[in-house]
Design a protein around this motif. Structure first.
Motif, PDB file in Angstrom:
ATOM      1  N   ILE A 121     -41.869 -10.643  19.665  1.00 40.75           N
ATOM      2  CA  ILE A 121     -42.155 -11.971  19.104  1.00 40.75           C
ATOM      3  C   ILE A 121     -42.676 -12.906  20.193  1.00 40.75           C
ATOM      4  N   ILE A 122     -43.808 -13.547  19.907  1.00 40.73           N
ATOM      5  CA  ILE A 122     -44.364 -14.569  20.799  1.00 40.73           C
ATOM      6  C   ILE A 122     -44.053 -15.934  20.200  1.00 40.73           C
ATOM      7  N   TRP A 123     -43.280 -16.729  20.929  1.00 34.07           N
ATOM      8  CA  TRP A 123     -42.940 -18.083  20.496  1.00 34.07           C
ATOM      9  C   TRP A 123     -43.769 -19.107  21.281  1.00 34.07           C
ATOM     10  N   GLY A 124     -44.135 -20.192  20.624  1.00 31.96           N
ATOM     11  CA  GLY A 124     -44.654 -21.351  21.332  1.00 31.96           C
ATOM     12  C   GLY A 124     -46.154 -21.430  21.469  1.00 31.96           C
ATOM     13  N   ASN A 125     -46.603 -21.801  22.673  1.00 32.59           N
ATOM     14  CA  ASN A 125     -48.007 -22.059  22.948  1.00 32.59           C
ATOM     15  C   ASN A 125     -48.694 -20.745  23.317  1.00 32.59           C
ATOM     16  N   ILE A 126     -49.562 -20.259  22.460  1.00 32.79           N
ATOM     17  CA  ILE A 126     -50.193 -18.952  22.636  1.00 32.79           C
ATOM     18  C   ILE A 126     -50.932 -18.862  23.957  1.00 32.79           C
ATOM     19  N   SER A 127     -51.638 -19.905  24.333  1.00 36.42           N
ATOM     20  CA  SER A 127     -52.414 -19.899  25.579  1.00 36.42           C
ATOM     21  C   SER A 127     -51.758 -20.769  26.639  1.00 36.42           C
ATOM     22  N   GLY A 128     -50.447 -20.946  26.526  1.00 39.50           N
ATOM     23  CA  GLY A 128     -49.761 -21.796  27.485  1.00 39.50           C
ATOM     24  C   GLY A 128     -48.297 -21.450  27.628  1.00 39.50           C
ATOM     25  N   ASN A 129     -47.451 -22.443  27.455  1.00 42.59           N
ATOM     26  CA  ASN A 129     -46.025 -22.309  27.705  1.00 42.59           C
ATOM     27  C   ASN A 129     -45.362 -21.580  26.535  1.00 42.59           C
ATOM     28  N   ASN A 130     -45.285 -20.256  26.648  1.00 43.83           N
ATOM     29  CA  ASN A 130     -44.734 -19.481  25.538  1.00 43.83           C
ATOM     30  C   ASN A 130     -43.504 -18.698  25.954  1.00 43.83           C
ATOM     31  N   TYR A 131     -42.956 -17.968  25.010  1.00 43.04           N
ATOM     32  CA  TYR A 131     -41.698 -17.260  25.222  1.00 43.04           C
ATOM     33  C   TYR A 131     -41.806 -15.887  24.575  1.00 43.04           C
ATOM     34  N   VAL A 132     -41.722 -14.841  25.364  1.00 46.62           N
ATOM     35  CA  VAL A 132     -41.835 -13.478  24.837  1.00 46.62           C
ATOM     36  C   VAL A 132     -40.428 -12.964  24.575  1.00 46.62           C
ATOM     37  N   ASP A 133     -40.137 -12.726  23.310  1.00 45.57           N
ATOM     38  CA  ASP A 133     -38.782 -12.402  22.860  1.00 45.57           C
ATOM     39  C   ASP A 133     -38.690 -10.912  22.523  1.00 45.57           C
ATOM     40  N   LEU A 134     -37.807 -10.204  23.226  1.00 41.64           N
ATOM     41  CA  LEU A 134     -37.639  -8.768  23.012  1.00 41.64           C
ATOM     42  C   LEU A 134     -36.371  -8.422  22.238  1.00 41.64           C
ATOM     43  N   ARG A 135     -35.695  -9.408  21.705  1.00 40.84           N
ATOM     44  CA  ARG A 135     -34.423  -9.135  21.039  1.00 40.84           C
ATOM     45  C   ARG A 135     -34.569  -8.265  19.799  1.00 40.84           C
ATOM     46  N   LYS A 136     -35.722  -8.315  19.146  1.00 37.28           N
ATOM     47  CA  LYS A 136     -35.956  -7.482  17.962  1.00 37.28           C
ATOM     48  C   LYS A 136     -36.877  -6.300  18.265  1.00 37.28           C
ATOM     49  N   ALA A 137     -37.363  -6.208  19.496  1.00 38.52           N
ATOM     50  CA  ALA A 137     -38.355  -5.192  19.831  1.00 38.52           C
ATOM     51  C   ALA A 137     -37.783  -3.778  19.728  1.00 38.52           C
ATOM     52  N   LYS A 138     -38.575  -2.878  19.154  1.00 40.06           N
ATOM     53  CA  LYS A 138     -38.167  -1.485  18.949  1.00 40.06           C
ATOM     54  C   LYS A 138     -39.269  -0.554  19.455  1.00 40.06           C
ATOM     55  N   VAL A 139     -38.878   0.663  19.789  1.00 36.99           N
ATOM     56  CA  VAL A 139     -39.851   1.688  20.137  1.00 36.99           C
ATOM     57  C   VAL A 139     -39.599   2.895  19.238  1.00 36.99           C
ATOM     58  N   TYR A 140     -40.658   3.442  18.674  1.00 34.97           N
ATOM     59  CA  TYR A 140     -40.579   4.582  17.765  1.00 34.97           C
ATOM     60  C   TYR A 140     -41.066   5.841  18.482  1.00 34.97           C
ATOM     61  N   ARG A 141     -40.554   6.986  18.027  1.00 34.47           N
ATOM     62  CA  ARG A 141     -40.942   8.307  18.557  1.00 34.47           C
ATOM     63  C   ARG A 141     -40.843   8.360  20.079  1.00 34.47           C
ATOM     64  N   TYR A 142     -39.766   7.797  20.585  1.00 35.75           N
ATOM     65  CA  TYR A 142     -39.574   7.777  22.034  1.00 35.75           C
ATOM     66  C   TYR A 142     -38.986   9.107  22.500  1.00 35.75           C
ATOM     67  N   GLU A 143     -39.621   9.720  23.482  1.00 40.12           N
ATOM     68  CA  GLU A 143     -39.194  11.022  23.976  1.00 40.12           C
ATOM     69  C   GLU A 143     -38.010  10.870  24.929  1.00 40.12           C
ATOM     70  N   SER A 144     -36.861  11.282  24.449  1.00 39.58           N
ATOM     71  CA  SER A 144     -35.642  11.205  25.253  1.00 39.58           C
ATOM     72  C   SER A 144     -34.620  12.175  24.673  1.00 39.58           C
ATOM     73  N   ALA A 145     -33.407  12.119  25.183  1.00 38.79           N
ATOM     74  CA  ALA A 145     -32.359  13.017  24.683  1.00 38.79           C
ATOM     75  C   ALA A 145     -32.009  12.715  23.228  1.00 38.79           C
ATOM     76  N   VAL A 146     -32.184  11.467  22.843  1.00 37.22           N
ATOM     77  CA  VAL A 146     -31.926  11.073  21.454  1.00 37.22           C
ATOM     78  C   VAL A 146     -33.249  11.081  20.702  1.00 37.22           C
ATOM     79  N   TRP A 147     -33.329  11.840  19.640  1.00 38.79           N
ATOM     80  CA  TRP A 147     -34.577  12.012  18.899  1.00 38.79           C
ATOM     81  C   TRP A 147     -34.298  11.884  17.406  1.00 38.79           C
ATOM     82  N   GLY A 148     -35.289  11.454  16.649  1.00 35.40           N
ATOM     83  CA  GLY A 148     -35.091  11.304  15.220  1.00 35.40           C
ATOM     84  C   GLY A 148     -36.398  11.417  14.474  1.00 35.40           C
ATOM     85  N   PRO A 149     -36.391  11.205  13.154  1.00 38.59           N
ATOM     86  CA  PRO A 149     -37.609  11.269  12.346  1.00 38.59           C
ATOM     87  C   PRO A 149     -38.561  10.128  12.700  1.00 38.59           C
TER      88      PRO A 149
END
Length: 404
Positions: A214-242
Motif C-alpha cells: 500500500i502506498i499512502w500519501g503524496n505519490i511523487s513526494g512525502n509518502n508511506y510504503v506500508d507492508l503490513r498487508k503485503a504477501k508473496v505467492y508461490r515463494y520457494e521455501s520449506a513451506v509450500w502450498g497451492p
C-alpha cells in the motif's frame, strides 16, 4: 403437419430479414455511440507517451471489442515530434486503432474526449524557486480544466500520471473542472511497482508474486510504503502450498536493517528525483490503472490509487491522497474495511502537511512552502510494519518528463 406455402415462407423470410436488419442497425448505432473511444494524451512528445501508445493499441486496456482514436496534444514546439509519432503509431497497423492525430491548438484540446491521460508537463527552463514551480501547475491546470469543461465528453475519465506533483495536479484539475471531479484519479502504481521490485530482489522471487503493498500519501513526494498487508505467492521455501497460498512479506525478511534503511532510502530517492521513473514504468502504470478502471482489478487484491479524500482513515478532507482501493463496475471503492492499518497522528501529519501547503501555494493563499520536518526518526517508530519515504519535490522543478 401441413407444409408451409410458398407465400407464407416468403412472408416469414421477409419478416426475419427485417428483424435481422433492424437488430444490426441497432448494434451499429450503439457502436457509434462508444466507438471509437476518443483518447487524449497531454505532453505527448514525452517518452512515456512513446511507450504508452503500443499498450493502448494492443486491445488489452479497453478490451478486444473497442476501437480507439488517439489524439496527441502538445505545444507548437513539439509539432515535428508529434508528426513522427503519428506516423509510427499508424505503422503499427493495429486493428484496435481507428485513427491517430496530433493537436497543438489549445482551443481544440479534449474535444469529445472519453479518456484523458495527463503526463508530466515539460520544464523548458530551470525554475528558480519551488513556489514558482508549484504556482506554474495552477496556471496549467486552470487552462486544462477550462478546456475539459468546454470540450470533453460527459463520461470522460481523467487519469494523472508521471513523477511531478501528481497529487497536486489532480487536486487542481478537480478544482478547475468541477463537473468531472468525481472522475479524476492519480496513478500510484509506479511507486508500488518499485517497492515490489525491491522486495522481490531481496526475496529472490519475481515482483508479480508480491501483492498488497500500500502506498499512502503524496505519490511523487512525502509518502508511506506500508507492508503490513503485503504477501508473496508461490515463494520457494520449506513451506509450500497451492497457487493461492501466500505468506506475509515481513515474516520472510529477517534483515530489519535492510527494510528500514536500504529499502526506505531507495524509494525515497526514487520519489525525490523521479530519475528512475522511465517511460516504460510510467506507461505501464497508467495503462494498468486504466485497465483496472474499465475491467476491474484482480479479485481480492489491494491497489494503491490517488483519490480525493472524504475523511477515510483520518485523512483530512479535500486533498488528493494515495490510499488502498479496489476497482469494480467501472469505478473504484476505497477499502475502509481493512483491519490493522491505522496510521499514527504523527505520520499522518507528516504526509498531509506538504500536500496542504502545496495546494495553498498553488492557489496563492500561502507565500512560502516549508517542507515538514519530523522531530523524531520515523523510520524507527515501527520497524516491522510501516516504511516512510520523504521528499520536498525540489528536484521536480529541475527535470522534465523524459527529456533529460
Amino acid at each position: 403437419m401441413p407444409s408451409m406455402t410458398t407465400e407464407l415462407m416468403k412472408t416469414a423470410a421477409q419478416e426475419n430479414l427485417g428483424a435481422h436488419i433492424e437488430k444490426e442497425l441497432e448494434k451499429e448505432a450503439l457502436k457509434g455511440l462508444i466507438n471509437p473511444l476518443q483518447v487524449w494524451i497531454t505532453s505527448a512528445s514525452a517518452l512515456a507517451c512513446y511507450n504508452l501508445i503500443p499498450i493502448l493499441t494492443s486491445g488489452e486496456v479497453f478490451g478486444p471489442h473497442m476501437e480507439i482514436s488517439i489524439n496527441l496534444f502538445d505545444n507548437k514546439q513539439a509539432e515535428e515530434k508529434l508528426t513522427s509519432l503519428v506516423k509510427e503509431a499508424q505503422d503499427l497497423a493495429s486493428p484496435f486503432l481507428q485513427s491517430v492525430s496530433a493537436c497543438t491548438q489549445a482551443e481544440e484540446a479534449f474535444r469529445q474526449a472519453h479518456v484523458i491521460i495527463f503526463l508530466d508537463d515539460h520544464v523548458d527552463k530551470e525554475v528558480y524557486s519551488l513556489e514558482d514551480c508549484i504556482r506554474s501547475k495552477a496556471t496549467l491546470c486552470h487552462l486544462y480544466g477550462s478546456l475539459i469543461e468546454k470540450n470533453a465528453h460527459d463520461s470522460v475519465r481523467i487519469i494523472v500520471g508521471g513523477k511531478t506533483f501528481v497529487n497536486l495536479k489532480t487536486s487542481l484539475l478537480m478544482r478547475y473542472a468541477p463537473n468531472f471531479a468525481h472522475n479524476i484519479i492519480a496513478v500510484a502504481l509506479g511507486v508500488e511497482g518499485k517497492a515490489k521490485a525491491a522486495l522481490a530482489r531481496k526475496l529472490k522471487t519475481t515482483p508479480s508474486r508480491i501483492k498488497d503493498v500500500i502506498i499512502w500519501g503524496n505519490i511523487s513526494g512525502n509518502n508511506y510504503v506500508d507492508l503490513r498487508k503485503a504477501k508473496v505467492y508461490r515463494y520457494e521455501s520449506a513451506v509450500w502450498g497451492p497457487p493461492h497460498y501466500s505468506r506475509p512479506v515481513l515474516s520472510l525478511i529477517f534483515d530489519s536493517d535492510w527494510v528500514n534503511r536500504e529499502f526506505v532510502e531507495s524509494l525515497k530517492k526514487f520519489t525525490a528525483t523521479g530519475r528512475q521513473f522511465g517511460g516504460i514504468l510510467a506507461a505501464h502504470s497508467i495503462a494498468t490503472t486504466l485497465k483496472y478502471w474499465y475491467h476491474g482489478s484482480p479479485p481480492g487484491e489491494i491497489v494503491s490509487l490517488g483519490v480525493l479524500s472524504e475523511g477515510q482513515f483520518g485523512i483530512p478532507e479535500g486533498i488528493v491522497f494515495s490510499m488502498p482501493v479496489k476497482f469494480e463496475n467501472g469505478t473504484w471503492v476505497v477499502l475502509t474495511d481493512l483491519e490493522d492499518i491505522e496510521i499514527s497522528e504523527q505520520i499522518m501529519t507528516r504526509m498531509t502537511s506538504d500536500l496542504i501547503q502545496e495546494k495553498l501555494v498553488a492557489l496563492g493563499e500561502l507565500i512560502n512552502f516549508q517542507p515538514y520536518q519530523s522531530e523524531t526518526d520515523l523510520a524507527k517508530e515501527d520497524e516491522k510494519t510501516t516504511l516512510p519515504t520523504t521528499n520536498d519535490n525540489r528536484e521536480h522543478c529541475k527535470v522534465s518528463d523524459g527529456h533529460t
